[in-house]
Design a protein around this motif. Structure first.
Motif, PDB file in Angstrom:
ATOM      1  N   ILE A 182       4.144   2.573  -0.862  1.00 20.86           N
ATOM      2  CA  ILE A 182       3.118   3.525  -0.423  1.00 20.86           C
ATOM      3  C   ILE A 182       1.993   3.617  -1.464  1.00 20.86           C
ATOM      4  O   ILE A 182       2.228   3.560  -2.673  1.00 20.86           O
ATOM      5  N   TYR A 183       0.787   3.774  -0.961  1.00 20.65           N
ATOM      6  CA  TYR A 183      -0.404   3.940  -1.800  1.00 20.65           C
ATOM      7  C   TYR A 183      -0.196   5.091  -2.787  1.00 20.65           C
ATOM      8  O   TYR A 183       0.294   6.151  -2.421  1.00 20.65           O
ATOM      9  N   TYR A 184      -0.569   4.867  -4.049  1.00 18.60           N
ATOM     10  CA  TYR A 184      -0.404   5.921  -5.064  1.00 18.60           C
ATOM     11  C   TYR A 184      -1.660   6.787  -5.180  1.00 18.60           C
ATOM     12  O   TYR A 184      -1.622   7.986  -4.948  1.00 18.60           O
ATOM     13  N   TYR A 194      -4.169  11.660  -3.094  1.00 21.80           N
ATOM     14  CA  TYR A 194      -2.788  12.106  -2.890  1.00 21.80           C
ATOM     15  C   TYR A 194      -2.544  12.388  -1.401  1.00 21.80           C
ATOM     16  O   TYR A 194      -1.478  12.070  -0.862  1.00 21.80           O
ATOM     17  N   ARG A 197      -1.748   9.304   0.303  1.00 23.07           N
ATOM     18  CA  ARG A 197      -0.358   8.911   0.039  1.00 23.07           C
ATOM     19  C   ARG A 197       0.597   9.588   1.024  1.00 23.07           C
ATOM     20  O   ARG A 197       1.451   8.930   1.632  1.00 23.07           O
ATOM     21  N   GLU A 200       0.262   8.235   4.553  1.00 23.38           N
ATOM     22  CA  GLU A 200       0.931   6.945   4.744  1.00 23.38           C
ATOM     23  C   GLU A 200       2.423   7.144   5.011  1.00 23.38           C
ATOM     24  O   GLU A 200       3.004   6.489   5.889  1.00 23.38           O
ATOM     25  N   ASN A 226       6.380   6.612  -3.826  1.00 26.84           N
ATOM     26  CA  ASN A 226       5.607   7.405  -4.784  1.00 26.84           C
ATOM     27  C   ASN A 226       5.770   8.909  -4.526  1.00 26.84           C
ATOM     28  O   ASN A 226       4.821   9.697  -4.643  1.00 26.84           O
ATOM     29  N   GLY A 234       5.464  14.525   0.482  1.00 27.97           N
ATOM     30  CA  GLY A 234       5.888  13.191   0.890  1.00 27.97           C
ATOM     31  C   GLY A 234       7.336  13.151   1.331  1.00 27.97           C
ATOM     32  O   GLY A 234       7.682  12.527   2.329  1.00 27.97           O
ATOM     33  N   TYR A 260      10.140   8.521  -7.089  1.00 26.63           N
ATOM     34  CA  TYR A 260       9.244   7.623  -6.365  1.00 26.63           C
ATOM     35  C   TYR A 260       9.961   6.831  -5.278  1.00 26.63           C
ATOM     36  O   TYR A 260       9.455   6.649  -4.177  1.00 26.63           O
TER      37      TYR A 260
END
Length: 389
Positions: A182-184, A194, A197, A200, A226, A234, A260
């Motif tokens: 996943i994109y940080y 964020y 993130r 995603e 992440n 998340g 993460y």
């Protein structure tokens, strides 16, 4: 079991150091009660972000030969392992597979487009062919227009690194195994980066959740999400979309403070059954055995030699630079290398980061799953009636 015979060709000092590291890893696996492979009863499944494997773009590599043995030793404990941050050149992965042995194989994606923020990385799976069968189905997750990621009103985008899934079977257990990186973006939880993130994570969990309703396969979703910690946005995005996340007491980054990496699943008819379900220590801290803090003096000459070689290359790049951008890049490299070489304290600080490019800045996660459903099937047959009856 990894293929150890090539150790014969290493210089004796390197060979003895490498064997000692392998032996410590093997002892550590026993000490933490890491499960042994059981041919017909269980599946050892995991995920590992193997940092920047292996193109030296960050100027800390490349990996030494002994690191390939250590990584192979860890991988050999898994029946199937999702991997992230595999770089464009597959030669290092093929080299690793040679250490693992003929019974292992891999499936990886093509590289992500750098314009999407994916750093030209691959996702994939390494698996033991004697234990796991690839069922011939593989695909990358591309979002329909109505599900595009929108962390801001004017945005609508695909994943930075496209999630990847394959169908596998081990014993009686059939599963769709999907992995993500996943994109940080940003450490600030109030930033749009964020928010991207979190979006995603929501998108992949929602998409696979919908697919699960139309499939007879168990869904296992793993990778580098992440995620900061259980209970964060998340993490909640996974569970709100029907995925059960495997809990661990400590994180999966190098100092075990961040969560993460995750293993999660959506079970079909309760078929995802964890052995030892109450365990909360399914993270393997390999720095307890290899590239330990106390090993700095051992690797100090190696680091000094490599920094000297990198400095010469950077100076040569500066001398032939034809643009301002190239000159600045070479000047910055020279400055960073000279700062690292300045003293024992700076070299030791450099070692702390360097060792994560030998192994990783993420730790592998694992679960052991039941794959033998023969008793349940026999019970079902006791009361089964065919149309002919």
């Amino acid at each position: 079991m990894p293929f150890y015979k090539p150790l014969k060709g290493m210089p004796i000092e390197d060979r003895q150091r490498t064997i000692a590291g392998i032996q410590r890893l093997r002892a550590q696996f026993d000490a933490v009660n890491f499960p042994g492979k059981k041919t017909s009863e269980s599946l050892i499944l995991g995920t590992w972000n193997i940092r920047n494997f292996d193109d030296d773009r960050f100027n800390y590599g490349p990996r030494m030969e002994e690191s390939f043995y250590y990584i192979a030793e860890i991988m050999s404990r898994f029946d199937i392992l999702a991997v992230q941050e595999i770089c464009e050149n597959l030669a290092p992965l093929d080299r690793l597979m040679h250490h693992l042995g003929y019974q292992y194989d891999y499936i990886v994606t093509d590289v992500t487009h750098s314009g999407l923020g994916g750093n030209r990385e691959r996702l994939g799976f390494v698996y033991d062919k004697d234990k796991v069968k690839f069922k011939g189905v593989a695909g990358e997750l591309v979002l329909p227009d109505k599900m595009l990621i929108s962390e801001a009103a004017d945005k609508g985008r695909q994943f930075a690194r496209t999630p990847f899934g394959c169908q596998f079977q081990s014993g009686w257990f059939k599963f769709l195994f999907s992995t993500v990186h996943i994109y940080y973006g940003s450490a600030s939880t109030k930033s749009q980066a964020y928010a991207r993130r979190v979006e995603e994570i929501k998108a992949v969990a929602k998409y696979l959740s919908k697919e699960a309703k139309m499939s007879d396969a168990n869904q296992i979703l793993v990778g580098d999400f992440n995620i900061l910690e259980p209970g964060s946005k998340g993490f909640d995005a996974l569970e709100k979309n029907g995925f059960t996340a495997v809990r661990n007491r400590m994180g999966s980054n190098r100092d075990r403070t961040k969560y993460y990496d995750q293993i999660s699943f959506r079970s079909r008819k309760n078929e995802v059954k964890l052995l030892e379900p109450k365990r909360e220590d399914r993270v393997f801290q390999f720095f307890d055995s290899v590239y330990r803090p106390d090993d700095f003096e051992t690797y100090k000459p190696v680091i000094q030699e490599r920094l000297k070689a990198k400095l010469n290359i950077a100076k040569a790049d500066l001398a032939k630079a034809t643009s301002k951008k190239k000159r600045e890049k070479a000047e910055n490299q020279i400055k960073a290398i000279e700062a690292a070489r300045k003293s024992d304290a700076s070299l030791e600080e450099y070692y702390g980061e360097w060792r994560t490019f030998q192994m990783s800045d993420h730790l592998p996660l694992w679960v052991e799953l039941e794959i033998n459903f023969s008793d349940a099937y026999l019970e079902y047959l006791l009361t089964y009636q065919s149309d002919a009856e």
